[in-house]
Scaffold this motif. Sequence first.
Motif, PDB file in Angstrom:
ATOM      1  N   MET A   1      46.279  37.507  37.792  1.00 50.95           N
ATOM      2  CA  MET A   1      44.868  37.203  37.900  1.00 50.95           C
ATOM      3  C   MET A   1      44.159  38.115  38.892  1.00 50.95           C
ATOM      4  N   ALA A   2      44.890  38.670  39.832  1.00 52.07           N
ATOM      5  CA  ALA A   2      44.278  39.434  40.924  1.00 52.07           C
ATOM      6  C   ALA A   2      43.443  40.595  40.389  1.00 52.07           C
ATOM      7  N   GLY A   3      42.182  40.636  40.822  1.00 55.31           N
ATOM      8  CA  GLY A   3      41.321  41.752  40.499  1.00 55.31           C
ATOM      9  C   GLY A   3      40.852  41.814  39.057  1.00 55.31           C
ATOM     10  N   THR A   4      41.141  40.830  38.242  1.00 51.63           N
ATOM     11  CA  THR A   4      40.712  40.876  36.854  1.00 51.63           C
ATOM     12  C   THR A   4      39.414  40.106  36.681  1.00 51.63           C
ATOM     13  N   HIS A   5      38.598  40.580  35.777  1.00 49.47           N
ATOM     14  CA  HIS A   5      37.312  39.976  35.481  1.00 49.47           C
ATOM     15  C   HIS A   5      37.527  38.899  34.418  1.00 49.47           C
ATOM     16  N   LYS A   6      37.011  37.702  34.621  1.00 50.21           N
ATOM     17  CA  LYS A   6      37.208  36.590  33.703  1.00 50.21           C
ATOM     18  C   LYS A   6      35.916  36.240  32.977  1.00 50.21           C
ATOM     19  N   THR A   7      36.058  35.755  31.767  1.00 46.46           N
ATOM     20  CA  THR A   7      34.928  35.272  30.989  1.00 46.46           C
ATOM     21  C   THR A   7      35.070  33.763  30.828  1.00 46.46           C
ATOM     22  N   ILE A   8      34.052  33.047  31.293  1.00 52.58           N
ATOM     23  CA  ILE A   8      34.001  31.594  31.165  1.00 52.58           C
ATOM     24  C   ILE A   8      32.962  31.279  30.100  1.00 52.58           C
TER      25      ILE A   8
ATOM     26  N   THR B   1      29.630  30.079  42.615  1.00 55.32           N
ATOM     27  CA  THR B   1      30.427  29.971  43.839  1.00 55.32           C
ATOM     28  C   THR B   1      31.860  30.464  43.646  1.00 55.32           C
ATOM     29  N   ILE B   2      32.253  30.743  42.406  1.00 54.19           N
ATOM     30  CA  ILE B   2      33.611  31.225  42.144  1.00 54.19           C
ATOM     31  C   ILE B   2      33.762  32.613  42.746  1.00 54.19           C
ATOM     32  N   SER B   3      34.830  32.812  43.494  1.00 58.75           N
ATOM     33  CA  SER B   3      35.036  34.095  44.175  1.00 58.75           C
ATOM     34  C   SER B   3      35.622  35.163  43.256  1.00 58.75           C
ATOM     35  N   LEU B   4      36.334  34.773  42.223  1.00 58.53           N
ATOM     36  CA  LEU B   4      36.924  35.718  41.275  1.00 58.53           C
ATOM     37  C   LEU B   4      35.819  36.375  40.447  1.00 58.53           C
ATOM     38  N   PRO B   5      35.879  37.684  40.233  1.00 61.33           N
ATOM     39  CA  PRO B   5      34.871  38.326  39.382  1.00 61.33           C
ATOM     40  C   PRO B   5      34.863  37.670  37.998  1.00 61.33           C
ATOM     41  N   HIS B   6      33.687  37.275  37.556  1.00 61.61           N
ATOM     42  CA  HIS B   6      33.590  36.579  36.271  1.00 61.61           C
ATOM     43  C   HIS B   6      32.198  36.723  35.691  1.00 61.61           C
ATOM     44  N   GLN B   7      32.109  36.380  34.423  1.00 58.27           N
ATOM     45  CA  GLN B   7      30.814  36.239  33.781  1.00 58.27           C
ATOM     46  C   GLN B   7      30.829  34.922  33.022  1.00 58.27           C
ATOM     47  N   VAL B   8      29.656  34.334  32.887  1.00 59.50           N
ATOM     48  CA  VAL B   8      29.511  33.082  32.160  1.00 59.50           C
ATOM     49  C   VAL B   8      28.710  33.376  30.898  1.00 59.50           C
ATOM     50  N   VAL B   9      29.279  33.001  29.765  1.00 57.61           N
ATOM     51  CA  VAL B   9      28.589  33.113  28.485  1.00 57.61           C
ATOM     52  C   VAL B   9      28.274  31.689  28.053  1.00 57.61           C
ATOM     53  N   THR B  10      27.016  31.437  27.688  1.00 52.44           N
ATOM     54  CA  THR B  10      26.598  30.088  27.330  1.00 52.44           C
ATOM     55  C   THR B  10      26.034  30.047  25.921  1.00 52.44           C
TER      56      THR B  10
ATOM     57  N   LYS C   1      35.030  24.217  41.870  1.00 54.01           N
ATOM     58  CA  LYS C   1      35.980  24.836  42.808  1.00 54.01           C
ATOM     59  C   LYS C   1      37.416  24.487  42.405  1.00 54.01           C
ATOM     60  N   SER C   2      37.651  23.238  42.022  1.00 55.25           N
ATOM     61  CA  SER C   2      38.986  22.821  41.578  1.00 55.25           C
ATOM     62  C   SER C   2      39.409  23.545  40.307  1.00 55.25           C
ATOM     63  N   ILE C   3      38.460  23.730  39.394  1.00 54.79           N
ATOM     64  CA  ILE C   3      38.753  24.470  38.168  1.00 54.79           C
ATOM     65  C   ILE C   3      39.162  25.894  38.518  1.00 54.79           C
ATOM     66  N   GLU C   4      38.399  26.523  39.408  1.00 51.37           N
ATOM     67  CA  GLU C   4      38.742  27.887  39.818  1.00 51.37           C
ATOM     68  C   GLU C   4      40.130  27.935  40.450  1.00 51.37           C
ATOM     69  N   GLU C   5      40.385  27.035  41.376  1.00 53.27           N
ATOM     70  CA  GLU C   5      41.667  27.050  42.081  1.00 53.27           C
ATOM     71  C   GLU C   5      42.840  26.835  41.132  1.00 53.27           C
ATOM     72  N   PHE C   6      42.702  25.890  40.204  1.00 49.38           N
ATOM     73  CA  PHE C   6      43.824  25.626  39.309  1.00 49.38           C
ATOM     74  C   PHE C   6      43.940  26.683  38.217  1.00 49.38           C
TER      75      PHE C   6
END
Length: 148
Positions: free
Chosen positions: A5-12, A31-40, A133-138
């Motif tokens: 997961m380290a350094g990878t960009h995630k799509t939520i 608030t998620i610290s991991l690089p990500h984008q949200v598609v809605t 935050k819990s979702i991100e952590e898990f």
Amino acid sequence: MNVKMAGTHKTIFLVEDNKADVRLIQEALKTISLPHQVVTVRDGVEAINYLRQEGEYANALRPDLILLDLNLPQKNGIEVLEEIKSDPRLKSIPVIILTTSKNQDDIFRCYHLHANCYITKPRNLNQLFQIIKSIEEFWFSTATLPLE
């Protein structure tokens, strides 16, 4: 953090029709610290089109995680979940049900259809931020997700 997961960009992928809930969830996701984008998307038909890369979504990114509401227009969340988990190309994507429903039949049905998690939306904004935050952590720090 998981090495994969380290350094990878995630799509939520957020599937939610309520505009106020979309705004709140998007704020919490910031608030998620991991690089990500949200598609809605705002309805079940649009969700399936996106996931299957059909029509205007031909170049859509495969999501790493799906946040799925149950109360959607055109095709409800249970129908969307059923299509995701019956499609060999999509069924490995984790699906978190994020809904207002506390109905035990909905909960049972979602787990029966292989939802990865069922969360009832909180009424409190601080609780929503804690859930995100819990979702991100898990899901992005503890669990190892499939690459495809």
